[in-house]
Design an enzyme around this catalytic site. Structure first.
Site, mmCIF file in Angstrom:
data_model
loop_
_atom_site.group_PDB
_atom_site.id
_atom_site.type_symbol
_atom_site.label_atom_id
_atom_site.label_comp_id
_atom_site.label_asym_id
_atom_site.label_seq_id
_atom_site.Cartn_x
_atom_site.Cartn_y
_atom_site.Cartn_z
ATOM 1 N N HIS A 140 -9.887 -9.579 0.749
ATOM 2 C CA HIS A 140 -10.363 -9.780 -0.624
ATOM 3 C C HIS A 140 -9.913 -11.125 -1.177
ATOM 4 C CE1 HIS A 140 -10.629 -5.129 -0.989
ATOM 5 N NE2 HIS A 140 -11.650 -5.625 -0.353
ATOM 6 N N ASP A 198 -2.397 -10.871 -3.661
ATOM 7 C CA ASP A 198 -1.151 -11.309 -4.306
ATOM 8 C C ASP A 198 -0.305 -12.283 -3.483
ATOM 9 O OD1 ASP A 198 0.084 -7.941 -3.738
ATOM 10 O OD2 ASP A 198 0.112 -9.670 -2.367
ATOM 11 N N ASN A 218 2.039 6.547 2.387
ATOM 12 C CA ASN A 218 1.572 6.672 1.009
ATOM 13 C C ASN A 218 2.311 7.826 0.325
ATOM 14 O OD1 ASN A 218 0.008 7.025 -1.379
ATOM 15 N ND2 ASN A 218 -1.797 6.199 -0.336
ATOM 16 N N ASN A 239 -4.954 -6.940 -0.615
ATOM 17 C CA ASN A 239 -4.226 -7.532 -1.741
ATOM 18 C C ASN A 239 -4.474 -9.035 -1.827
ATOM 19 O OD1 ASN A 239 -3.321 -4.937 -1.904
ATOM 20 N ND2 ASN A 239 -1.300 -5.375 -1.056
ATOM 21 N N GLY A 267 -0.322 2.012 1.543
ATOM 22 C CA GLY A 267 -0.573 1.692 0.142
ATOM 23 C C GLY A 267 -2.013 1.497 -0.243
HETATM 24 N N1 APR Z 1 4.095 2.730 -1.594
HETATM 25 C C1 APR Z 1 2.941 2.958 -0.897
HETATM 26 N N2 APR Z 1 1.775 3.366 -1.478
HETATM 27 C C2 APR Z 1 1.783 3.547 -2.812
HETATM 28 C C3 APR Z 1 2.940 3.345 -3.608
HETATM 29 C C4 APR Z 1 4.135 2.925 -2.940
HETATM 30 N N3 APR Z 1 5.275 2.705 -3.594
HETATM 31 N N4 APR Z 1 2.627 3.630 -4.903
HETATM 32 C C5 APR Z 1 1.298 3.999 -4.918
HETATM 33 N N5 APR Z 1 0.801 3.964 -3.667
HETATM 34 C C6 APR Z 1 -0.564 4.299 -3.209
HETATM 35 C C7 APR Z 1 -1.357 5.214 -4.142
HETATM 36 O O1 APR Z 1 -1.083 6.580 -3.865
HETATM 37 C C8 APR Z 1 -2.804 4.856 -3.799
HETATM 38 O O2 APR Z 1 -3.297 5.678 -2.747
HETATM 39 O O3 APR Z 1 -1.309 3.114 -3.159
HETATM 40 C C9 APR Z 1 -2.698 3.410 -3.301
HETATM 41 C C10 APR Z 1 -3.304 2.363 -4.241
HETATM 42 O O4 APR Z 1 -4.683 2.599 -4.304
HETATM 43 P P1 APR Z 1 -5.632 1.628 -5.170
HETATM 44 O O5 APR Z 1 -5.019 1.373 -6.465
HETATM 45 O O6 APR Z 1 -6.983 2.234 -5.108
HETATM 46 O O7 APR Z 1 -5.580 0.248 -4.361
HETATM 47 P P2 APR Z 1 -6.386 -0.220 -3.056
HETATM 48 O O8 APR Z 1 -6.629 0.917 -2.131
HETATM 49 O O9 APR Z 1 -5.702 -1.388 -2.512
HETATM 50 O O10 APR Z 1 -7.783 -0.671 -3.716
HETATM 51 C C11 APR Z 1 -8.735 -1.277 -2.884
HETATM 52 O O11 APR Z 1 -10.089 -1.836 -4.776
HETATM 53 O O12 APR Z 1 -10.306 -2.493 -6.899
HETATM 54 C C12 APR Z 1 -10.398 -2.924 -5.619
HETATM 55 O O13 APR Z 1 -10.208 -5.126 -4.872
HETATM 56 C C13 APR Z 1 -9.439 -4.052 -5.303
HETATM 57 O O14 APR Z 1 -8.336 -4.459 -3.192
HETATM 58 C C14 APR Z 1 -8.614 -3.492 -4.157
HETATM 59 C C15 APR Z 1 -9.464 -2.371 -3.625
#
Ligand code: APR
Length: 274
Positions: A140, A125, A237, A123, A211
């Site tokens: 990142h 953020d 998750n 993240n 997450g």
């Molecule tokens: N608590 C925990 N997990 C959650 C919640 C929650 N409240 N809500 C959703 N999720 C989960 C979803 O099920 C999903 O598996 O969080 C995950 C988010 O996945 P992505 O949107 O793919 O995010 P991420 O894995 O961080 O992406 C990786 O991709 O686009 C690039 O640079 C960007 O850092 C990012 C990277």
């Protein structure tokens, strides 16, 4: 954005698995965490993929983001100073207003308990930093920082004067081009952070993964590396991810509530052992 919905609660059936996870974390030699966009969903920031995801809504950004920056850094800076693309505007607004949630605070608490030796986050953020985590590896980047692509020096907000007439800004140390610290698609992960991640993964015998869809590399590789070396992996998750079939334990619930419960049980276990 005011008046976020109450943090989602956890299902009673998770009580046993959370206690097992707490025992693993309390008994581990070295715990390392990996977090993704899902952890910040309860802070009002949408994930990238899946339901309500930024890329799901706006489409994935071009995979040559970094090459585009290098071709025309002035134009990229103009876009940064006043974003025009749909997903960038949406992300810009939510990032500005977001605050850490119970999940971020739980990781800061685990660090204070000596149960989070390093926290690798995908993240940008800044919420882990705001929650008080210090053993932080922002793989990142961080949207609030700037970075010189020559000498990799980072600048906090306001540390470098940005003159819209003189773009791109230049590094006062080496004269290199300065960009946002956020790592673009196609950009190499800064070597200092990547080295820190590999070293942390090598030390870990227990990894908390919260997450993330575990689809973007190199971060997605880290849990598998810990498993390959005989360590345990605990996933948090609400939905299944690429990691779920391999995880030692997969806690199917929202990050905030599950991690708060987990941290409380780890604290109790450590106190009981003291
Ligand atoms: N608590 C925990 N997990 C959650 C919640 C929650 N409240 N809500 C959703 N999720 C989960 C979803 O099920 C999903 O598996 O969080 C995950 C988010 O996945 P992505 O949107 O793919 O995010 P991420 O894995 O961080 O992406 C990786 O991709 O686009 C690039 O640079 C960007 O850092 C990012 C990277």
């Amino acid at each position: 954005m005011a008046g976020h919905a109450a943090a989602p609660s956890i299902d009673a059936s998770l009580a046993g698995p959370i206690s097992r996870a707490a025992a693993l974390v309390a008994g581990a030699r070295c715990v390392v965490a990996l977090t993704g966009a899902g952890l910040s969903v309860e802070s009002g920031i949408p994930p990238f993929r899946g339901p309500g995801g930024l890329w799901t809504k706006h489409g994935e950004p071009p995979l040559d983001g970094y090459q585009r920056f290098l071709r025309d850094p002035r134009r990229s800076w103009q876009e940064r100073l006043s974003p025009s693309e749909g997903w960038a505007v949406a992300l810009h607004e939510t990032l500005a207003q977001a605050r850490p949630n119970a999940g971020h605070l739980a990781f800061a608490r685990l660090e204070k308990l000596g149960r989070c030796d390093a926290l690798i986050t995908q993240n940008v953020d800044d919420l882990h930093r705001q929650a008080g985590s210090r053993n932080l590896l922002e793989i990142h980047g961080n949207h609030r920082l700037l970075r010189c692509i020559g000498c990799m020096r980072r600048f906090a907000e306001g540390e470098l004067a940005i003159d819209p007439q003189e773009l791109p800004p230049r590094c006062p140390d080496c004269g290199g081009i300065v960009k946002g610290d956020t790592v673009h698609f196609g950009e190499p992960i800064p070597a200092d952070v990547l080295r820190g991640c590999f070293e942390a993964v090598e030390r870990a015998d227990c990894m908390l993964v919260a997450g993330t869809s575990a689809t973007v590399f190199p971060a997605a590789e880290f849990p598998f590396e810990v498993l390959r070396r005989g360590g345990c992996v605990i996933e948090i998750n609400p939905y299944e991810s690429e990691l779920t079939p391999m995880a030692t334990l997969s806690l199917r619930g929202p990050g905030g509530a599950v991690l708060a419960q987990l941290a409380a049980e780890v604290a109790a276990a450590l106190e009981g052992a003291a």
